[in-house]
Enzyme design. Sequence first.
Site, short mmCIF file in Angstrom:
data_model
loop_
_atom_site.label_atom_id
_atom_site.label_comp_id
_atom_site.label_asym_id
_atom_site.label_seq_id
_atom_site.Cartn_x
_atom_site.Cartn_y
_atom_site.Cartn_z
N GLY A 188 53.80 38.93 50.82
CA GLY A 188 54.90 39.30 49.96
C GLY A 188 54.47 39.89 48.63
N ASP A 210 62.60 36.50 53.16
CA ASP A 210 63.81 36.65 52.35
C ASP A 210 64.31 38.09 52.26
OD1 ASP A 210 63.60 33.97 51.86
OD2 ASP A 210 62.91 34.16 49.80
N GLY A 261 65.78 31.61 50.74
CA GLY A 261 66.25 32.61 49.80
C GLY A 261 66.04 32.12 48.38
N ARG A 262 64.82 32.30 47.87
CA ARG A 262 64.48 31.78 46.55
C ARG A 262 65.25 32.49 45.44
NH1 ARG A 262 60.13 28.59 45.88
NH2 ARG A 262 60.09 29.22 43.69
N GLU A 312 68.49 28.52 49.26
CA GLU A 312 67.70 27.50 48.57
C GLU A 312 67.60 27.73 47.06
OE1 GLU A 312 63.50 27.57 49.56
OE2 GLU A 312 63.64 29.69 50.13
#
Length: 422
Positions: A166, A197, A241-242, A293
């Site tokens: 990422g 995500d 999904g930060r 989240e």
Amino acid sequence: MKEDFTIQRIGKCSFNSPLDSGIFVSEGEGVLIDATISGIQKGQSHPYFFEKAGPREKIFFNSKASRPALVTCGGICPGLNDVIRAIVMVLWHRYGVKEIFGLRFGYEGLISAFKHEPIVLTPELVEDIHKDGGTILGTSRGHQDPASMVDFLVKRNINILFTIGGDGTQRGALAIRREIQKRGLAISVVGIPKTIDNDILFTERTFGFETAVAMSQVPINGAHMEAKGVKNGIGIVKLMGRESGFIAVYATLASSDVNLVLIPEMSFSLKKVCAYLEERIHKKMHAVIVVAEGAGQEYVHQEGTDASGNKKLGDIGSFLKTKIKEHFRKRAIPISVKYIDPSYTIRSAPATPDDSVLCFQLSENAVHAAMSGRTGMVVGIWNGHFVHIPTQMCIKGRKQVDTFSLLWQSVLDNTGQPRELF
């Protein structure tokens, strides 16, 4: 928009491609950043575009002298093994590269002090790995010294590095590339963006995302059945999904059983959430909530950061369960609340078929880019085409759900929830 979409090259391409298909992408071919009429008009005579990905007729690296390596970093994600397999297969069978190395446990694998010996990757070794979740190379989080990592590449005579990860991984890749450039070395660094995500800038979809959406349907359905199975039942499902709520959004649209979605991009008040749920329970006697989240982190306790520098998130799902129960107890309304968190089950799963296809296409285009001497870039999708994206462009922020977009309007239409919850 004043951006530089130029892709760096490490030298002139002087070798004929060994590919026998005869299908090559012309140098200078591009994909418009904004393909709308208004976007083209804004660009006037020189609209912005990404360089189109694909095989080139001339390549920089001699196949016999190429020594590529792969590294997987960050959290595990569906499709990592697919990417490893695809890179090996394309390098070996299409370009005739016979020395391919897998670096162990993320960027630790480029630091000699950790003593992680590379794995020699062959078609026989990777043949069936796509059937399993996780990564055969292992992974890790955290910063490593770029100079030491480049020392490792030089010592091992590695001249191509594929970084699979990422935004943190690609920041590391950019630091490696800058150290390589400072030393004047002919080493290519090409990234394949990995984030379940789907939050990488300038790419429409990252691998693992579709698998996450597909696998979220079972827990959402379970929450729905639990909620409907009793009077005044409420099911809560926490999805990944930060900072971006794409999984929650697409999982909701795919399910159509969800009545409330909470995402990091949207502020909400507990008072309005509970008032909406009370109204829903009064009318339908059940409700299903999907929460990302990273939503509502202002309400929960957070403790420090992880090795990658990410904030350790509080458990918004458990918090919501407690607060919802408190609200209805004070109102003397009996309810039954069930909370499901399938995160680790989802991220450790094998990729779905369509995600596997995406993994292969991203990987083969990464190989084509690297063999043609491109560097300091990642492969992505834009306007339906595979493109080359400068690494610095994709790490300057996160892609997020626009709550004033047609996508979010679809969510509101699907769930029936109010536009404003704050």
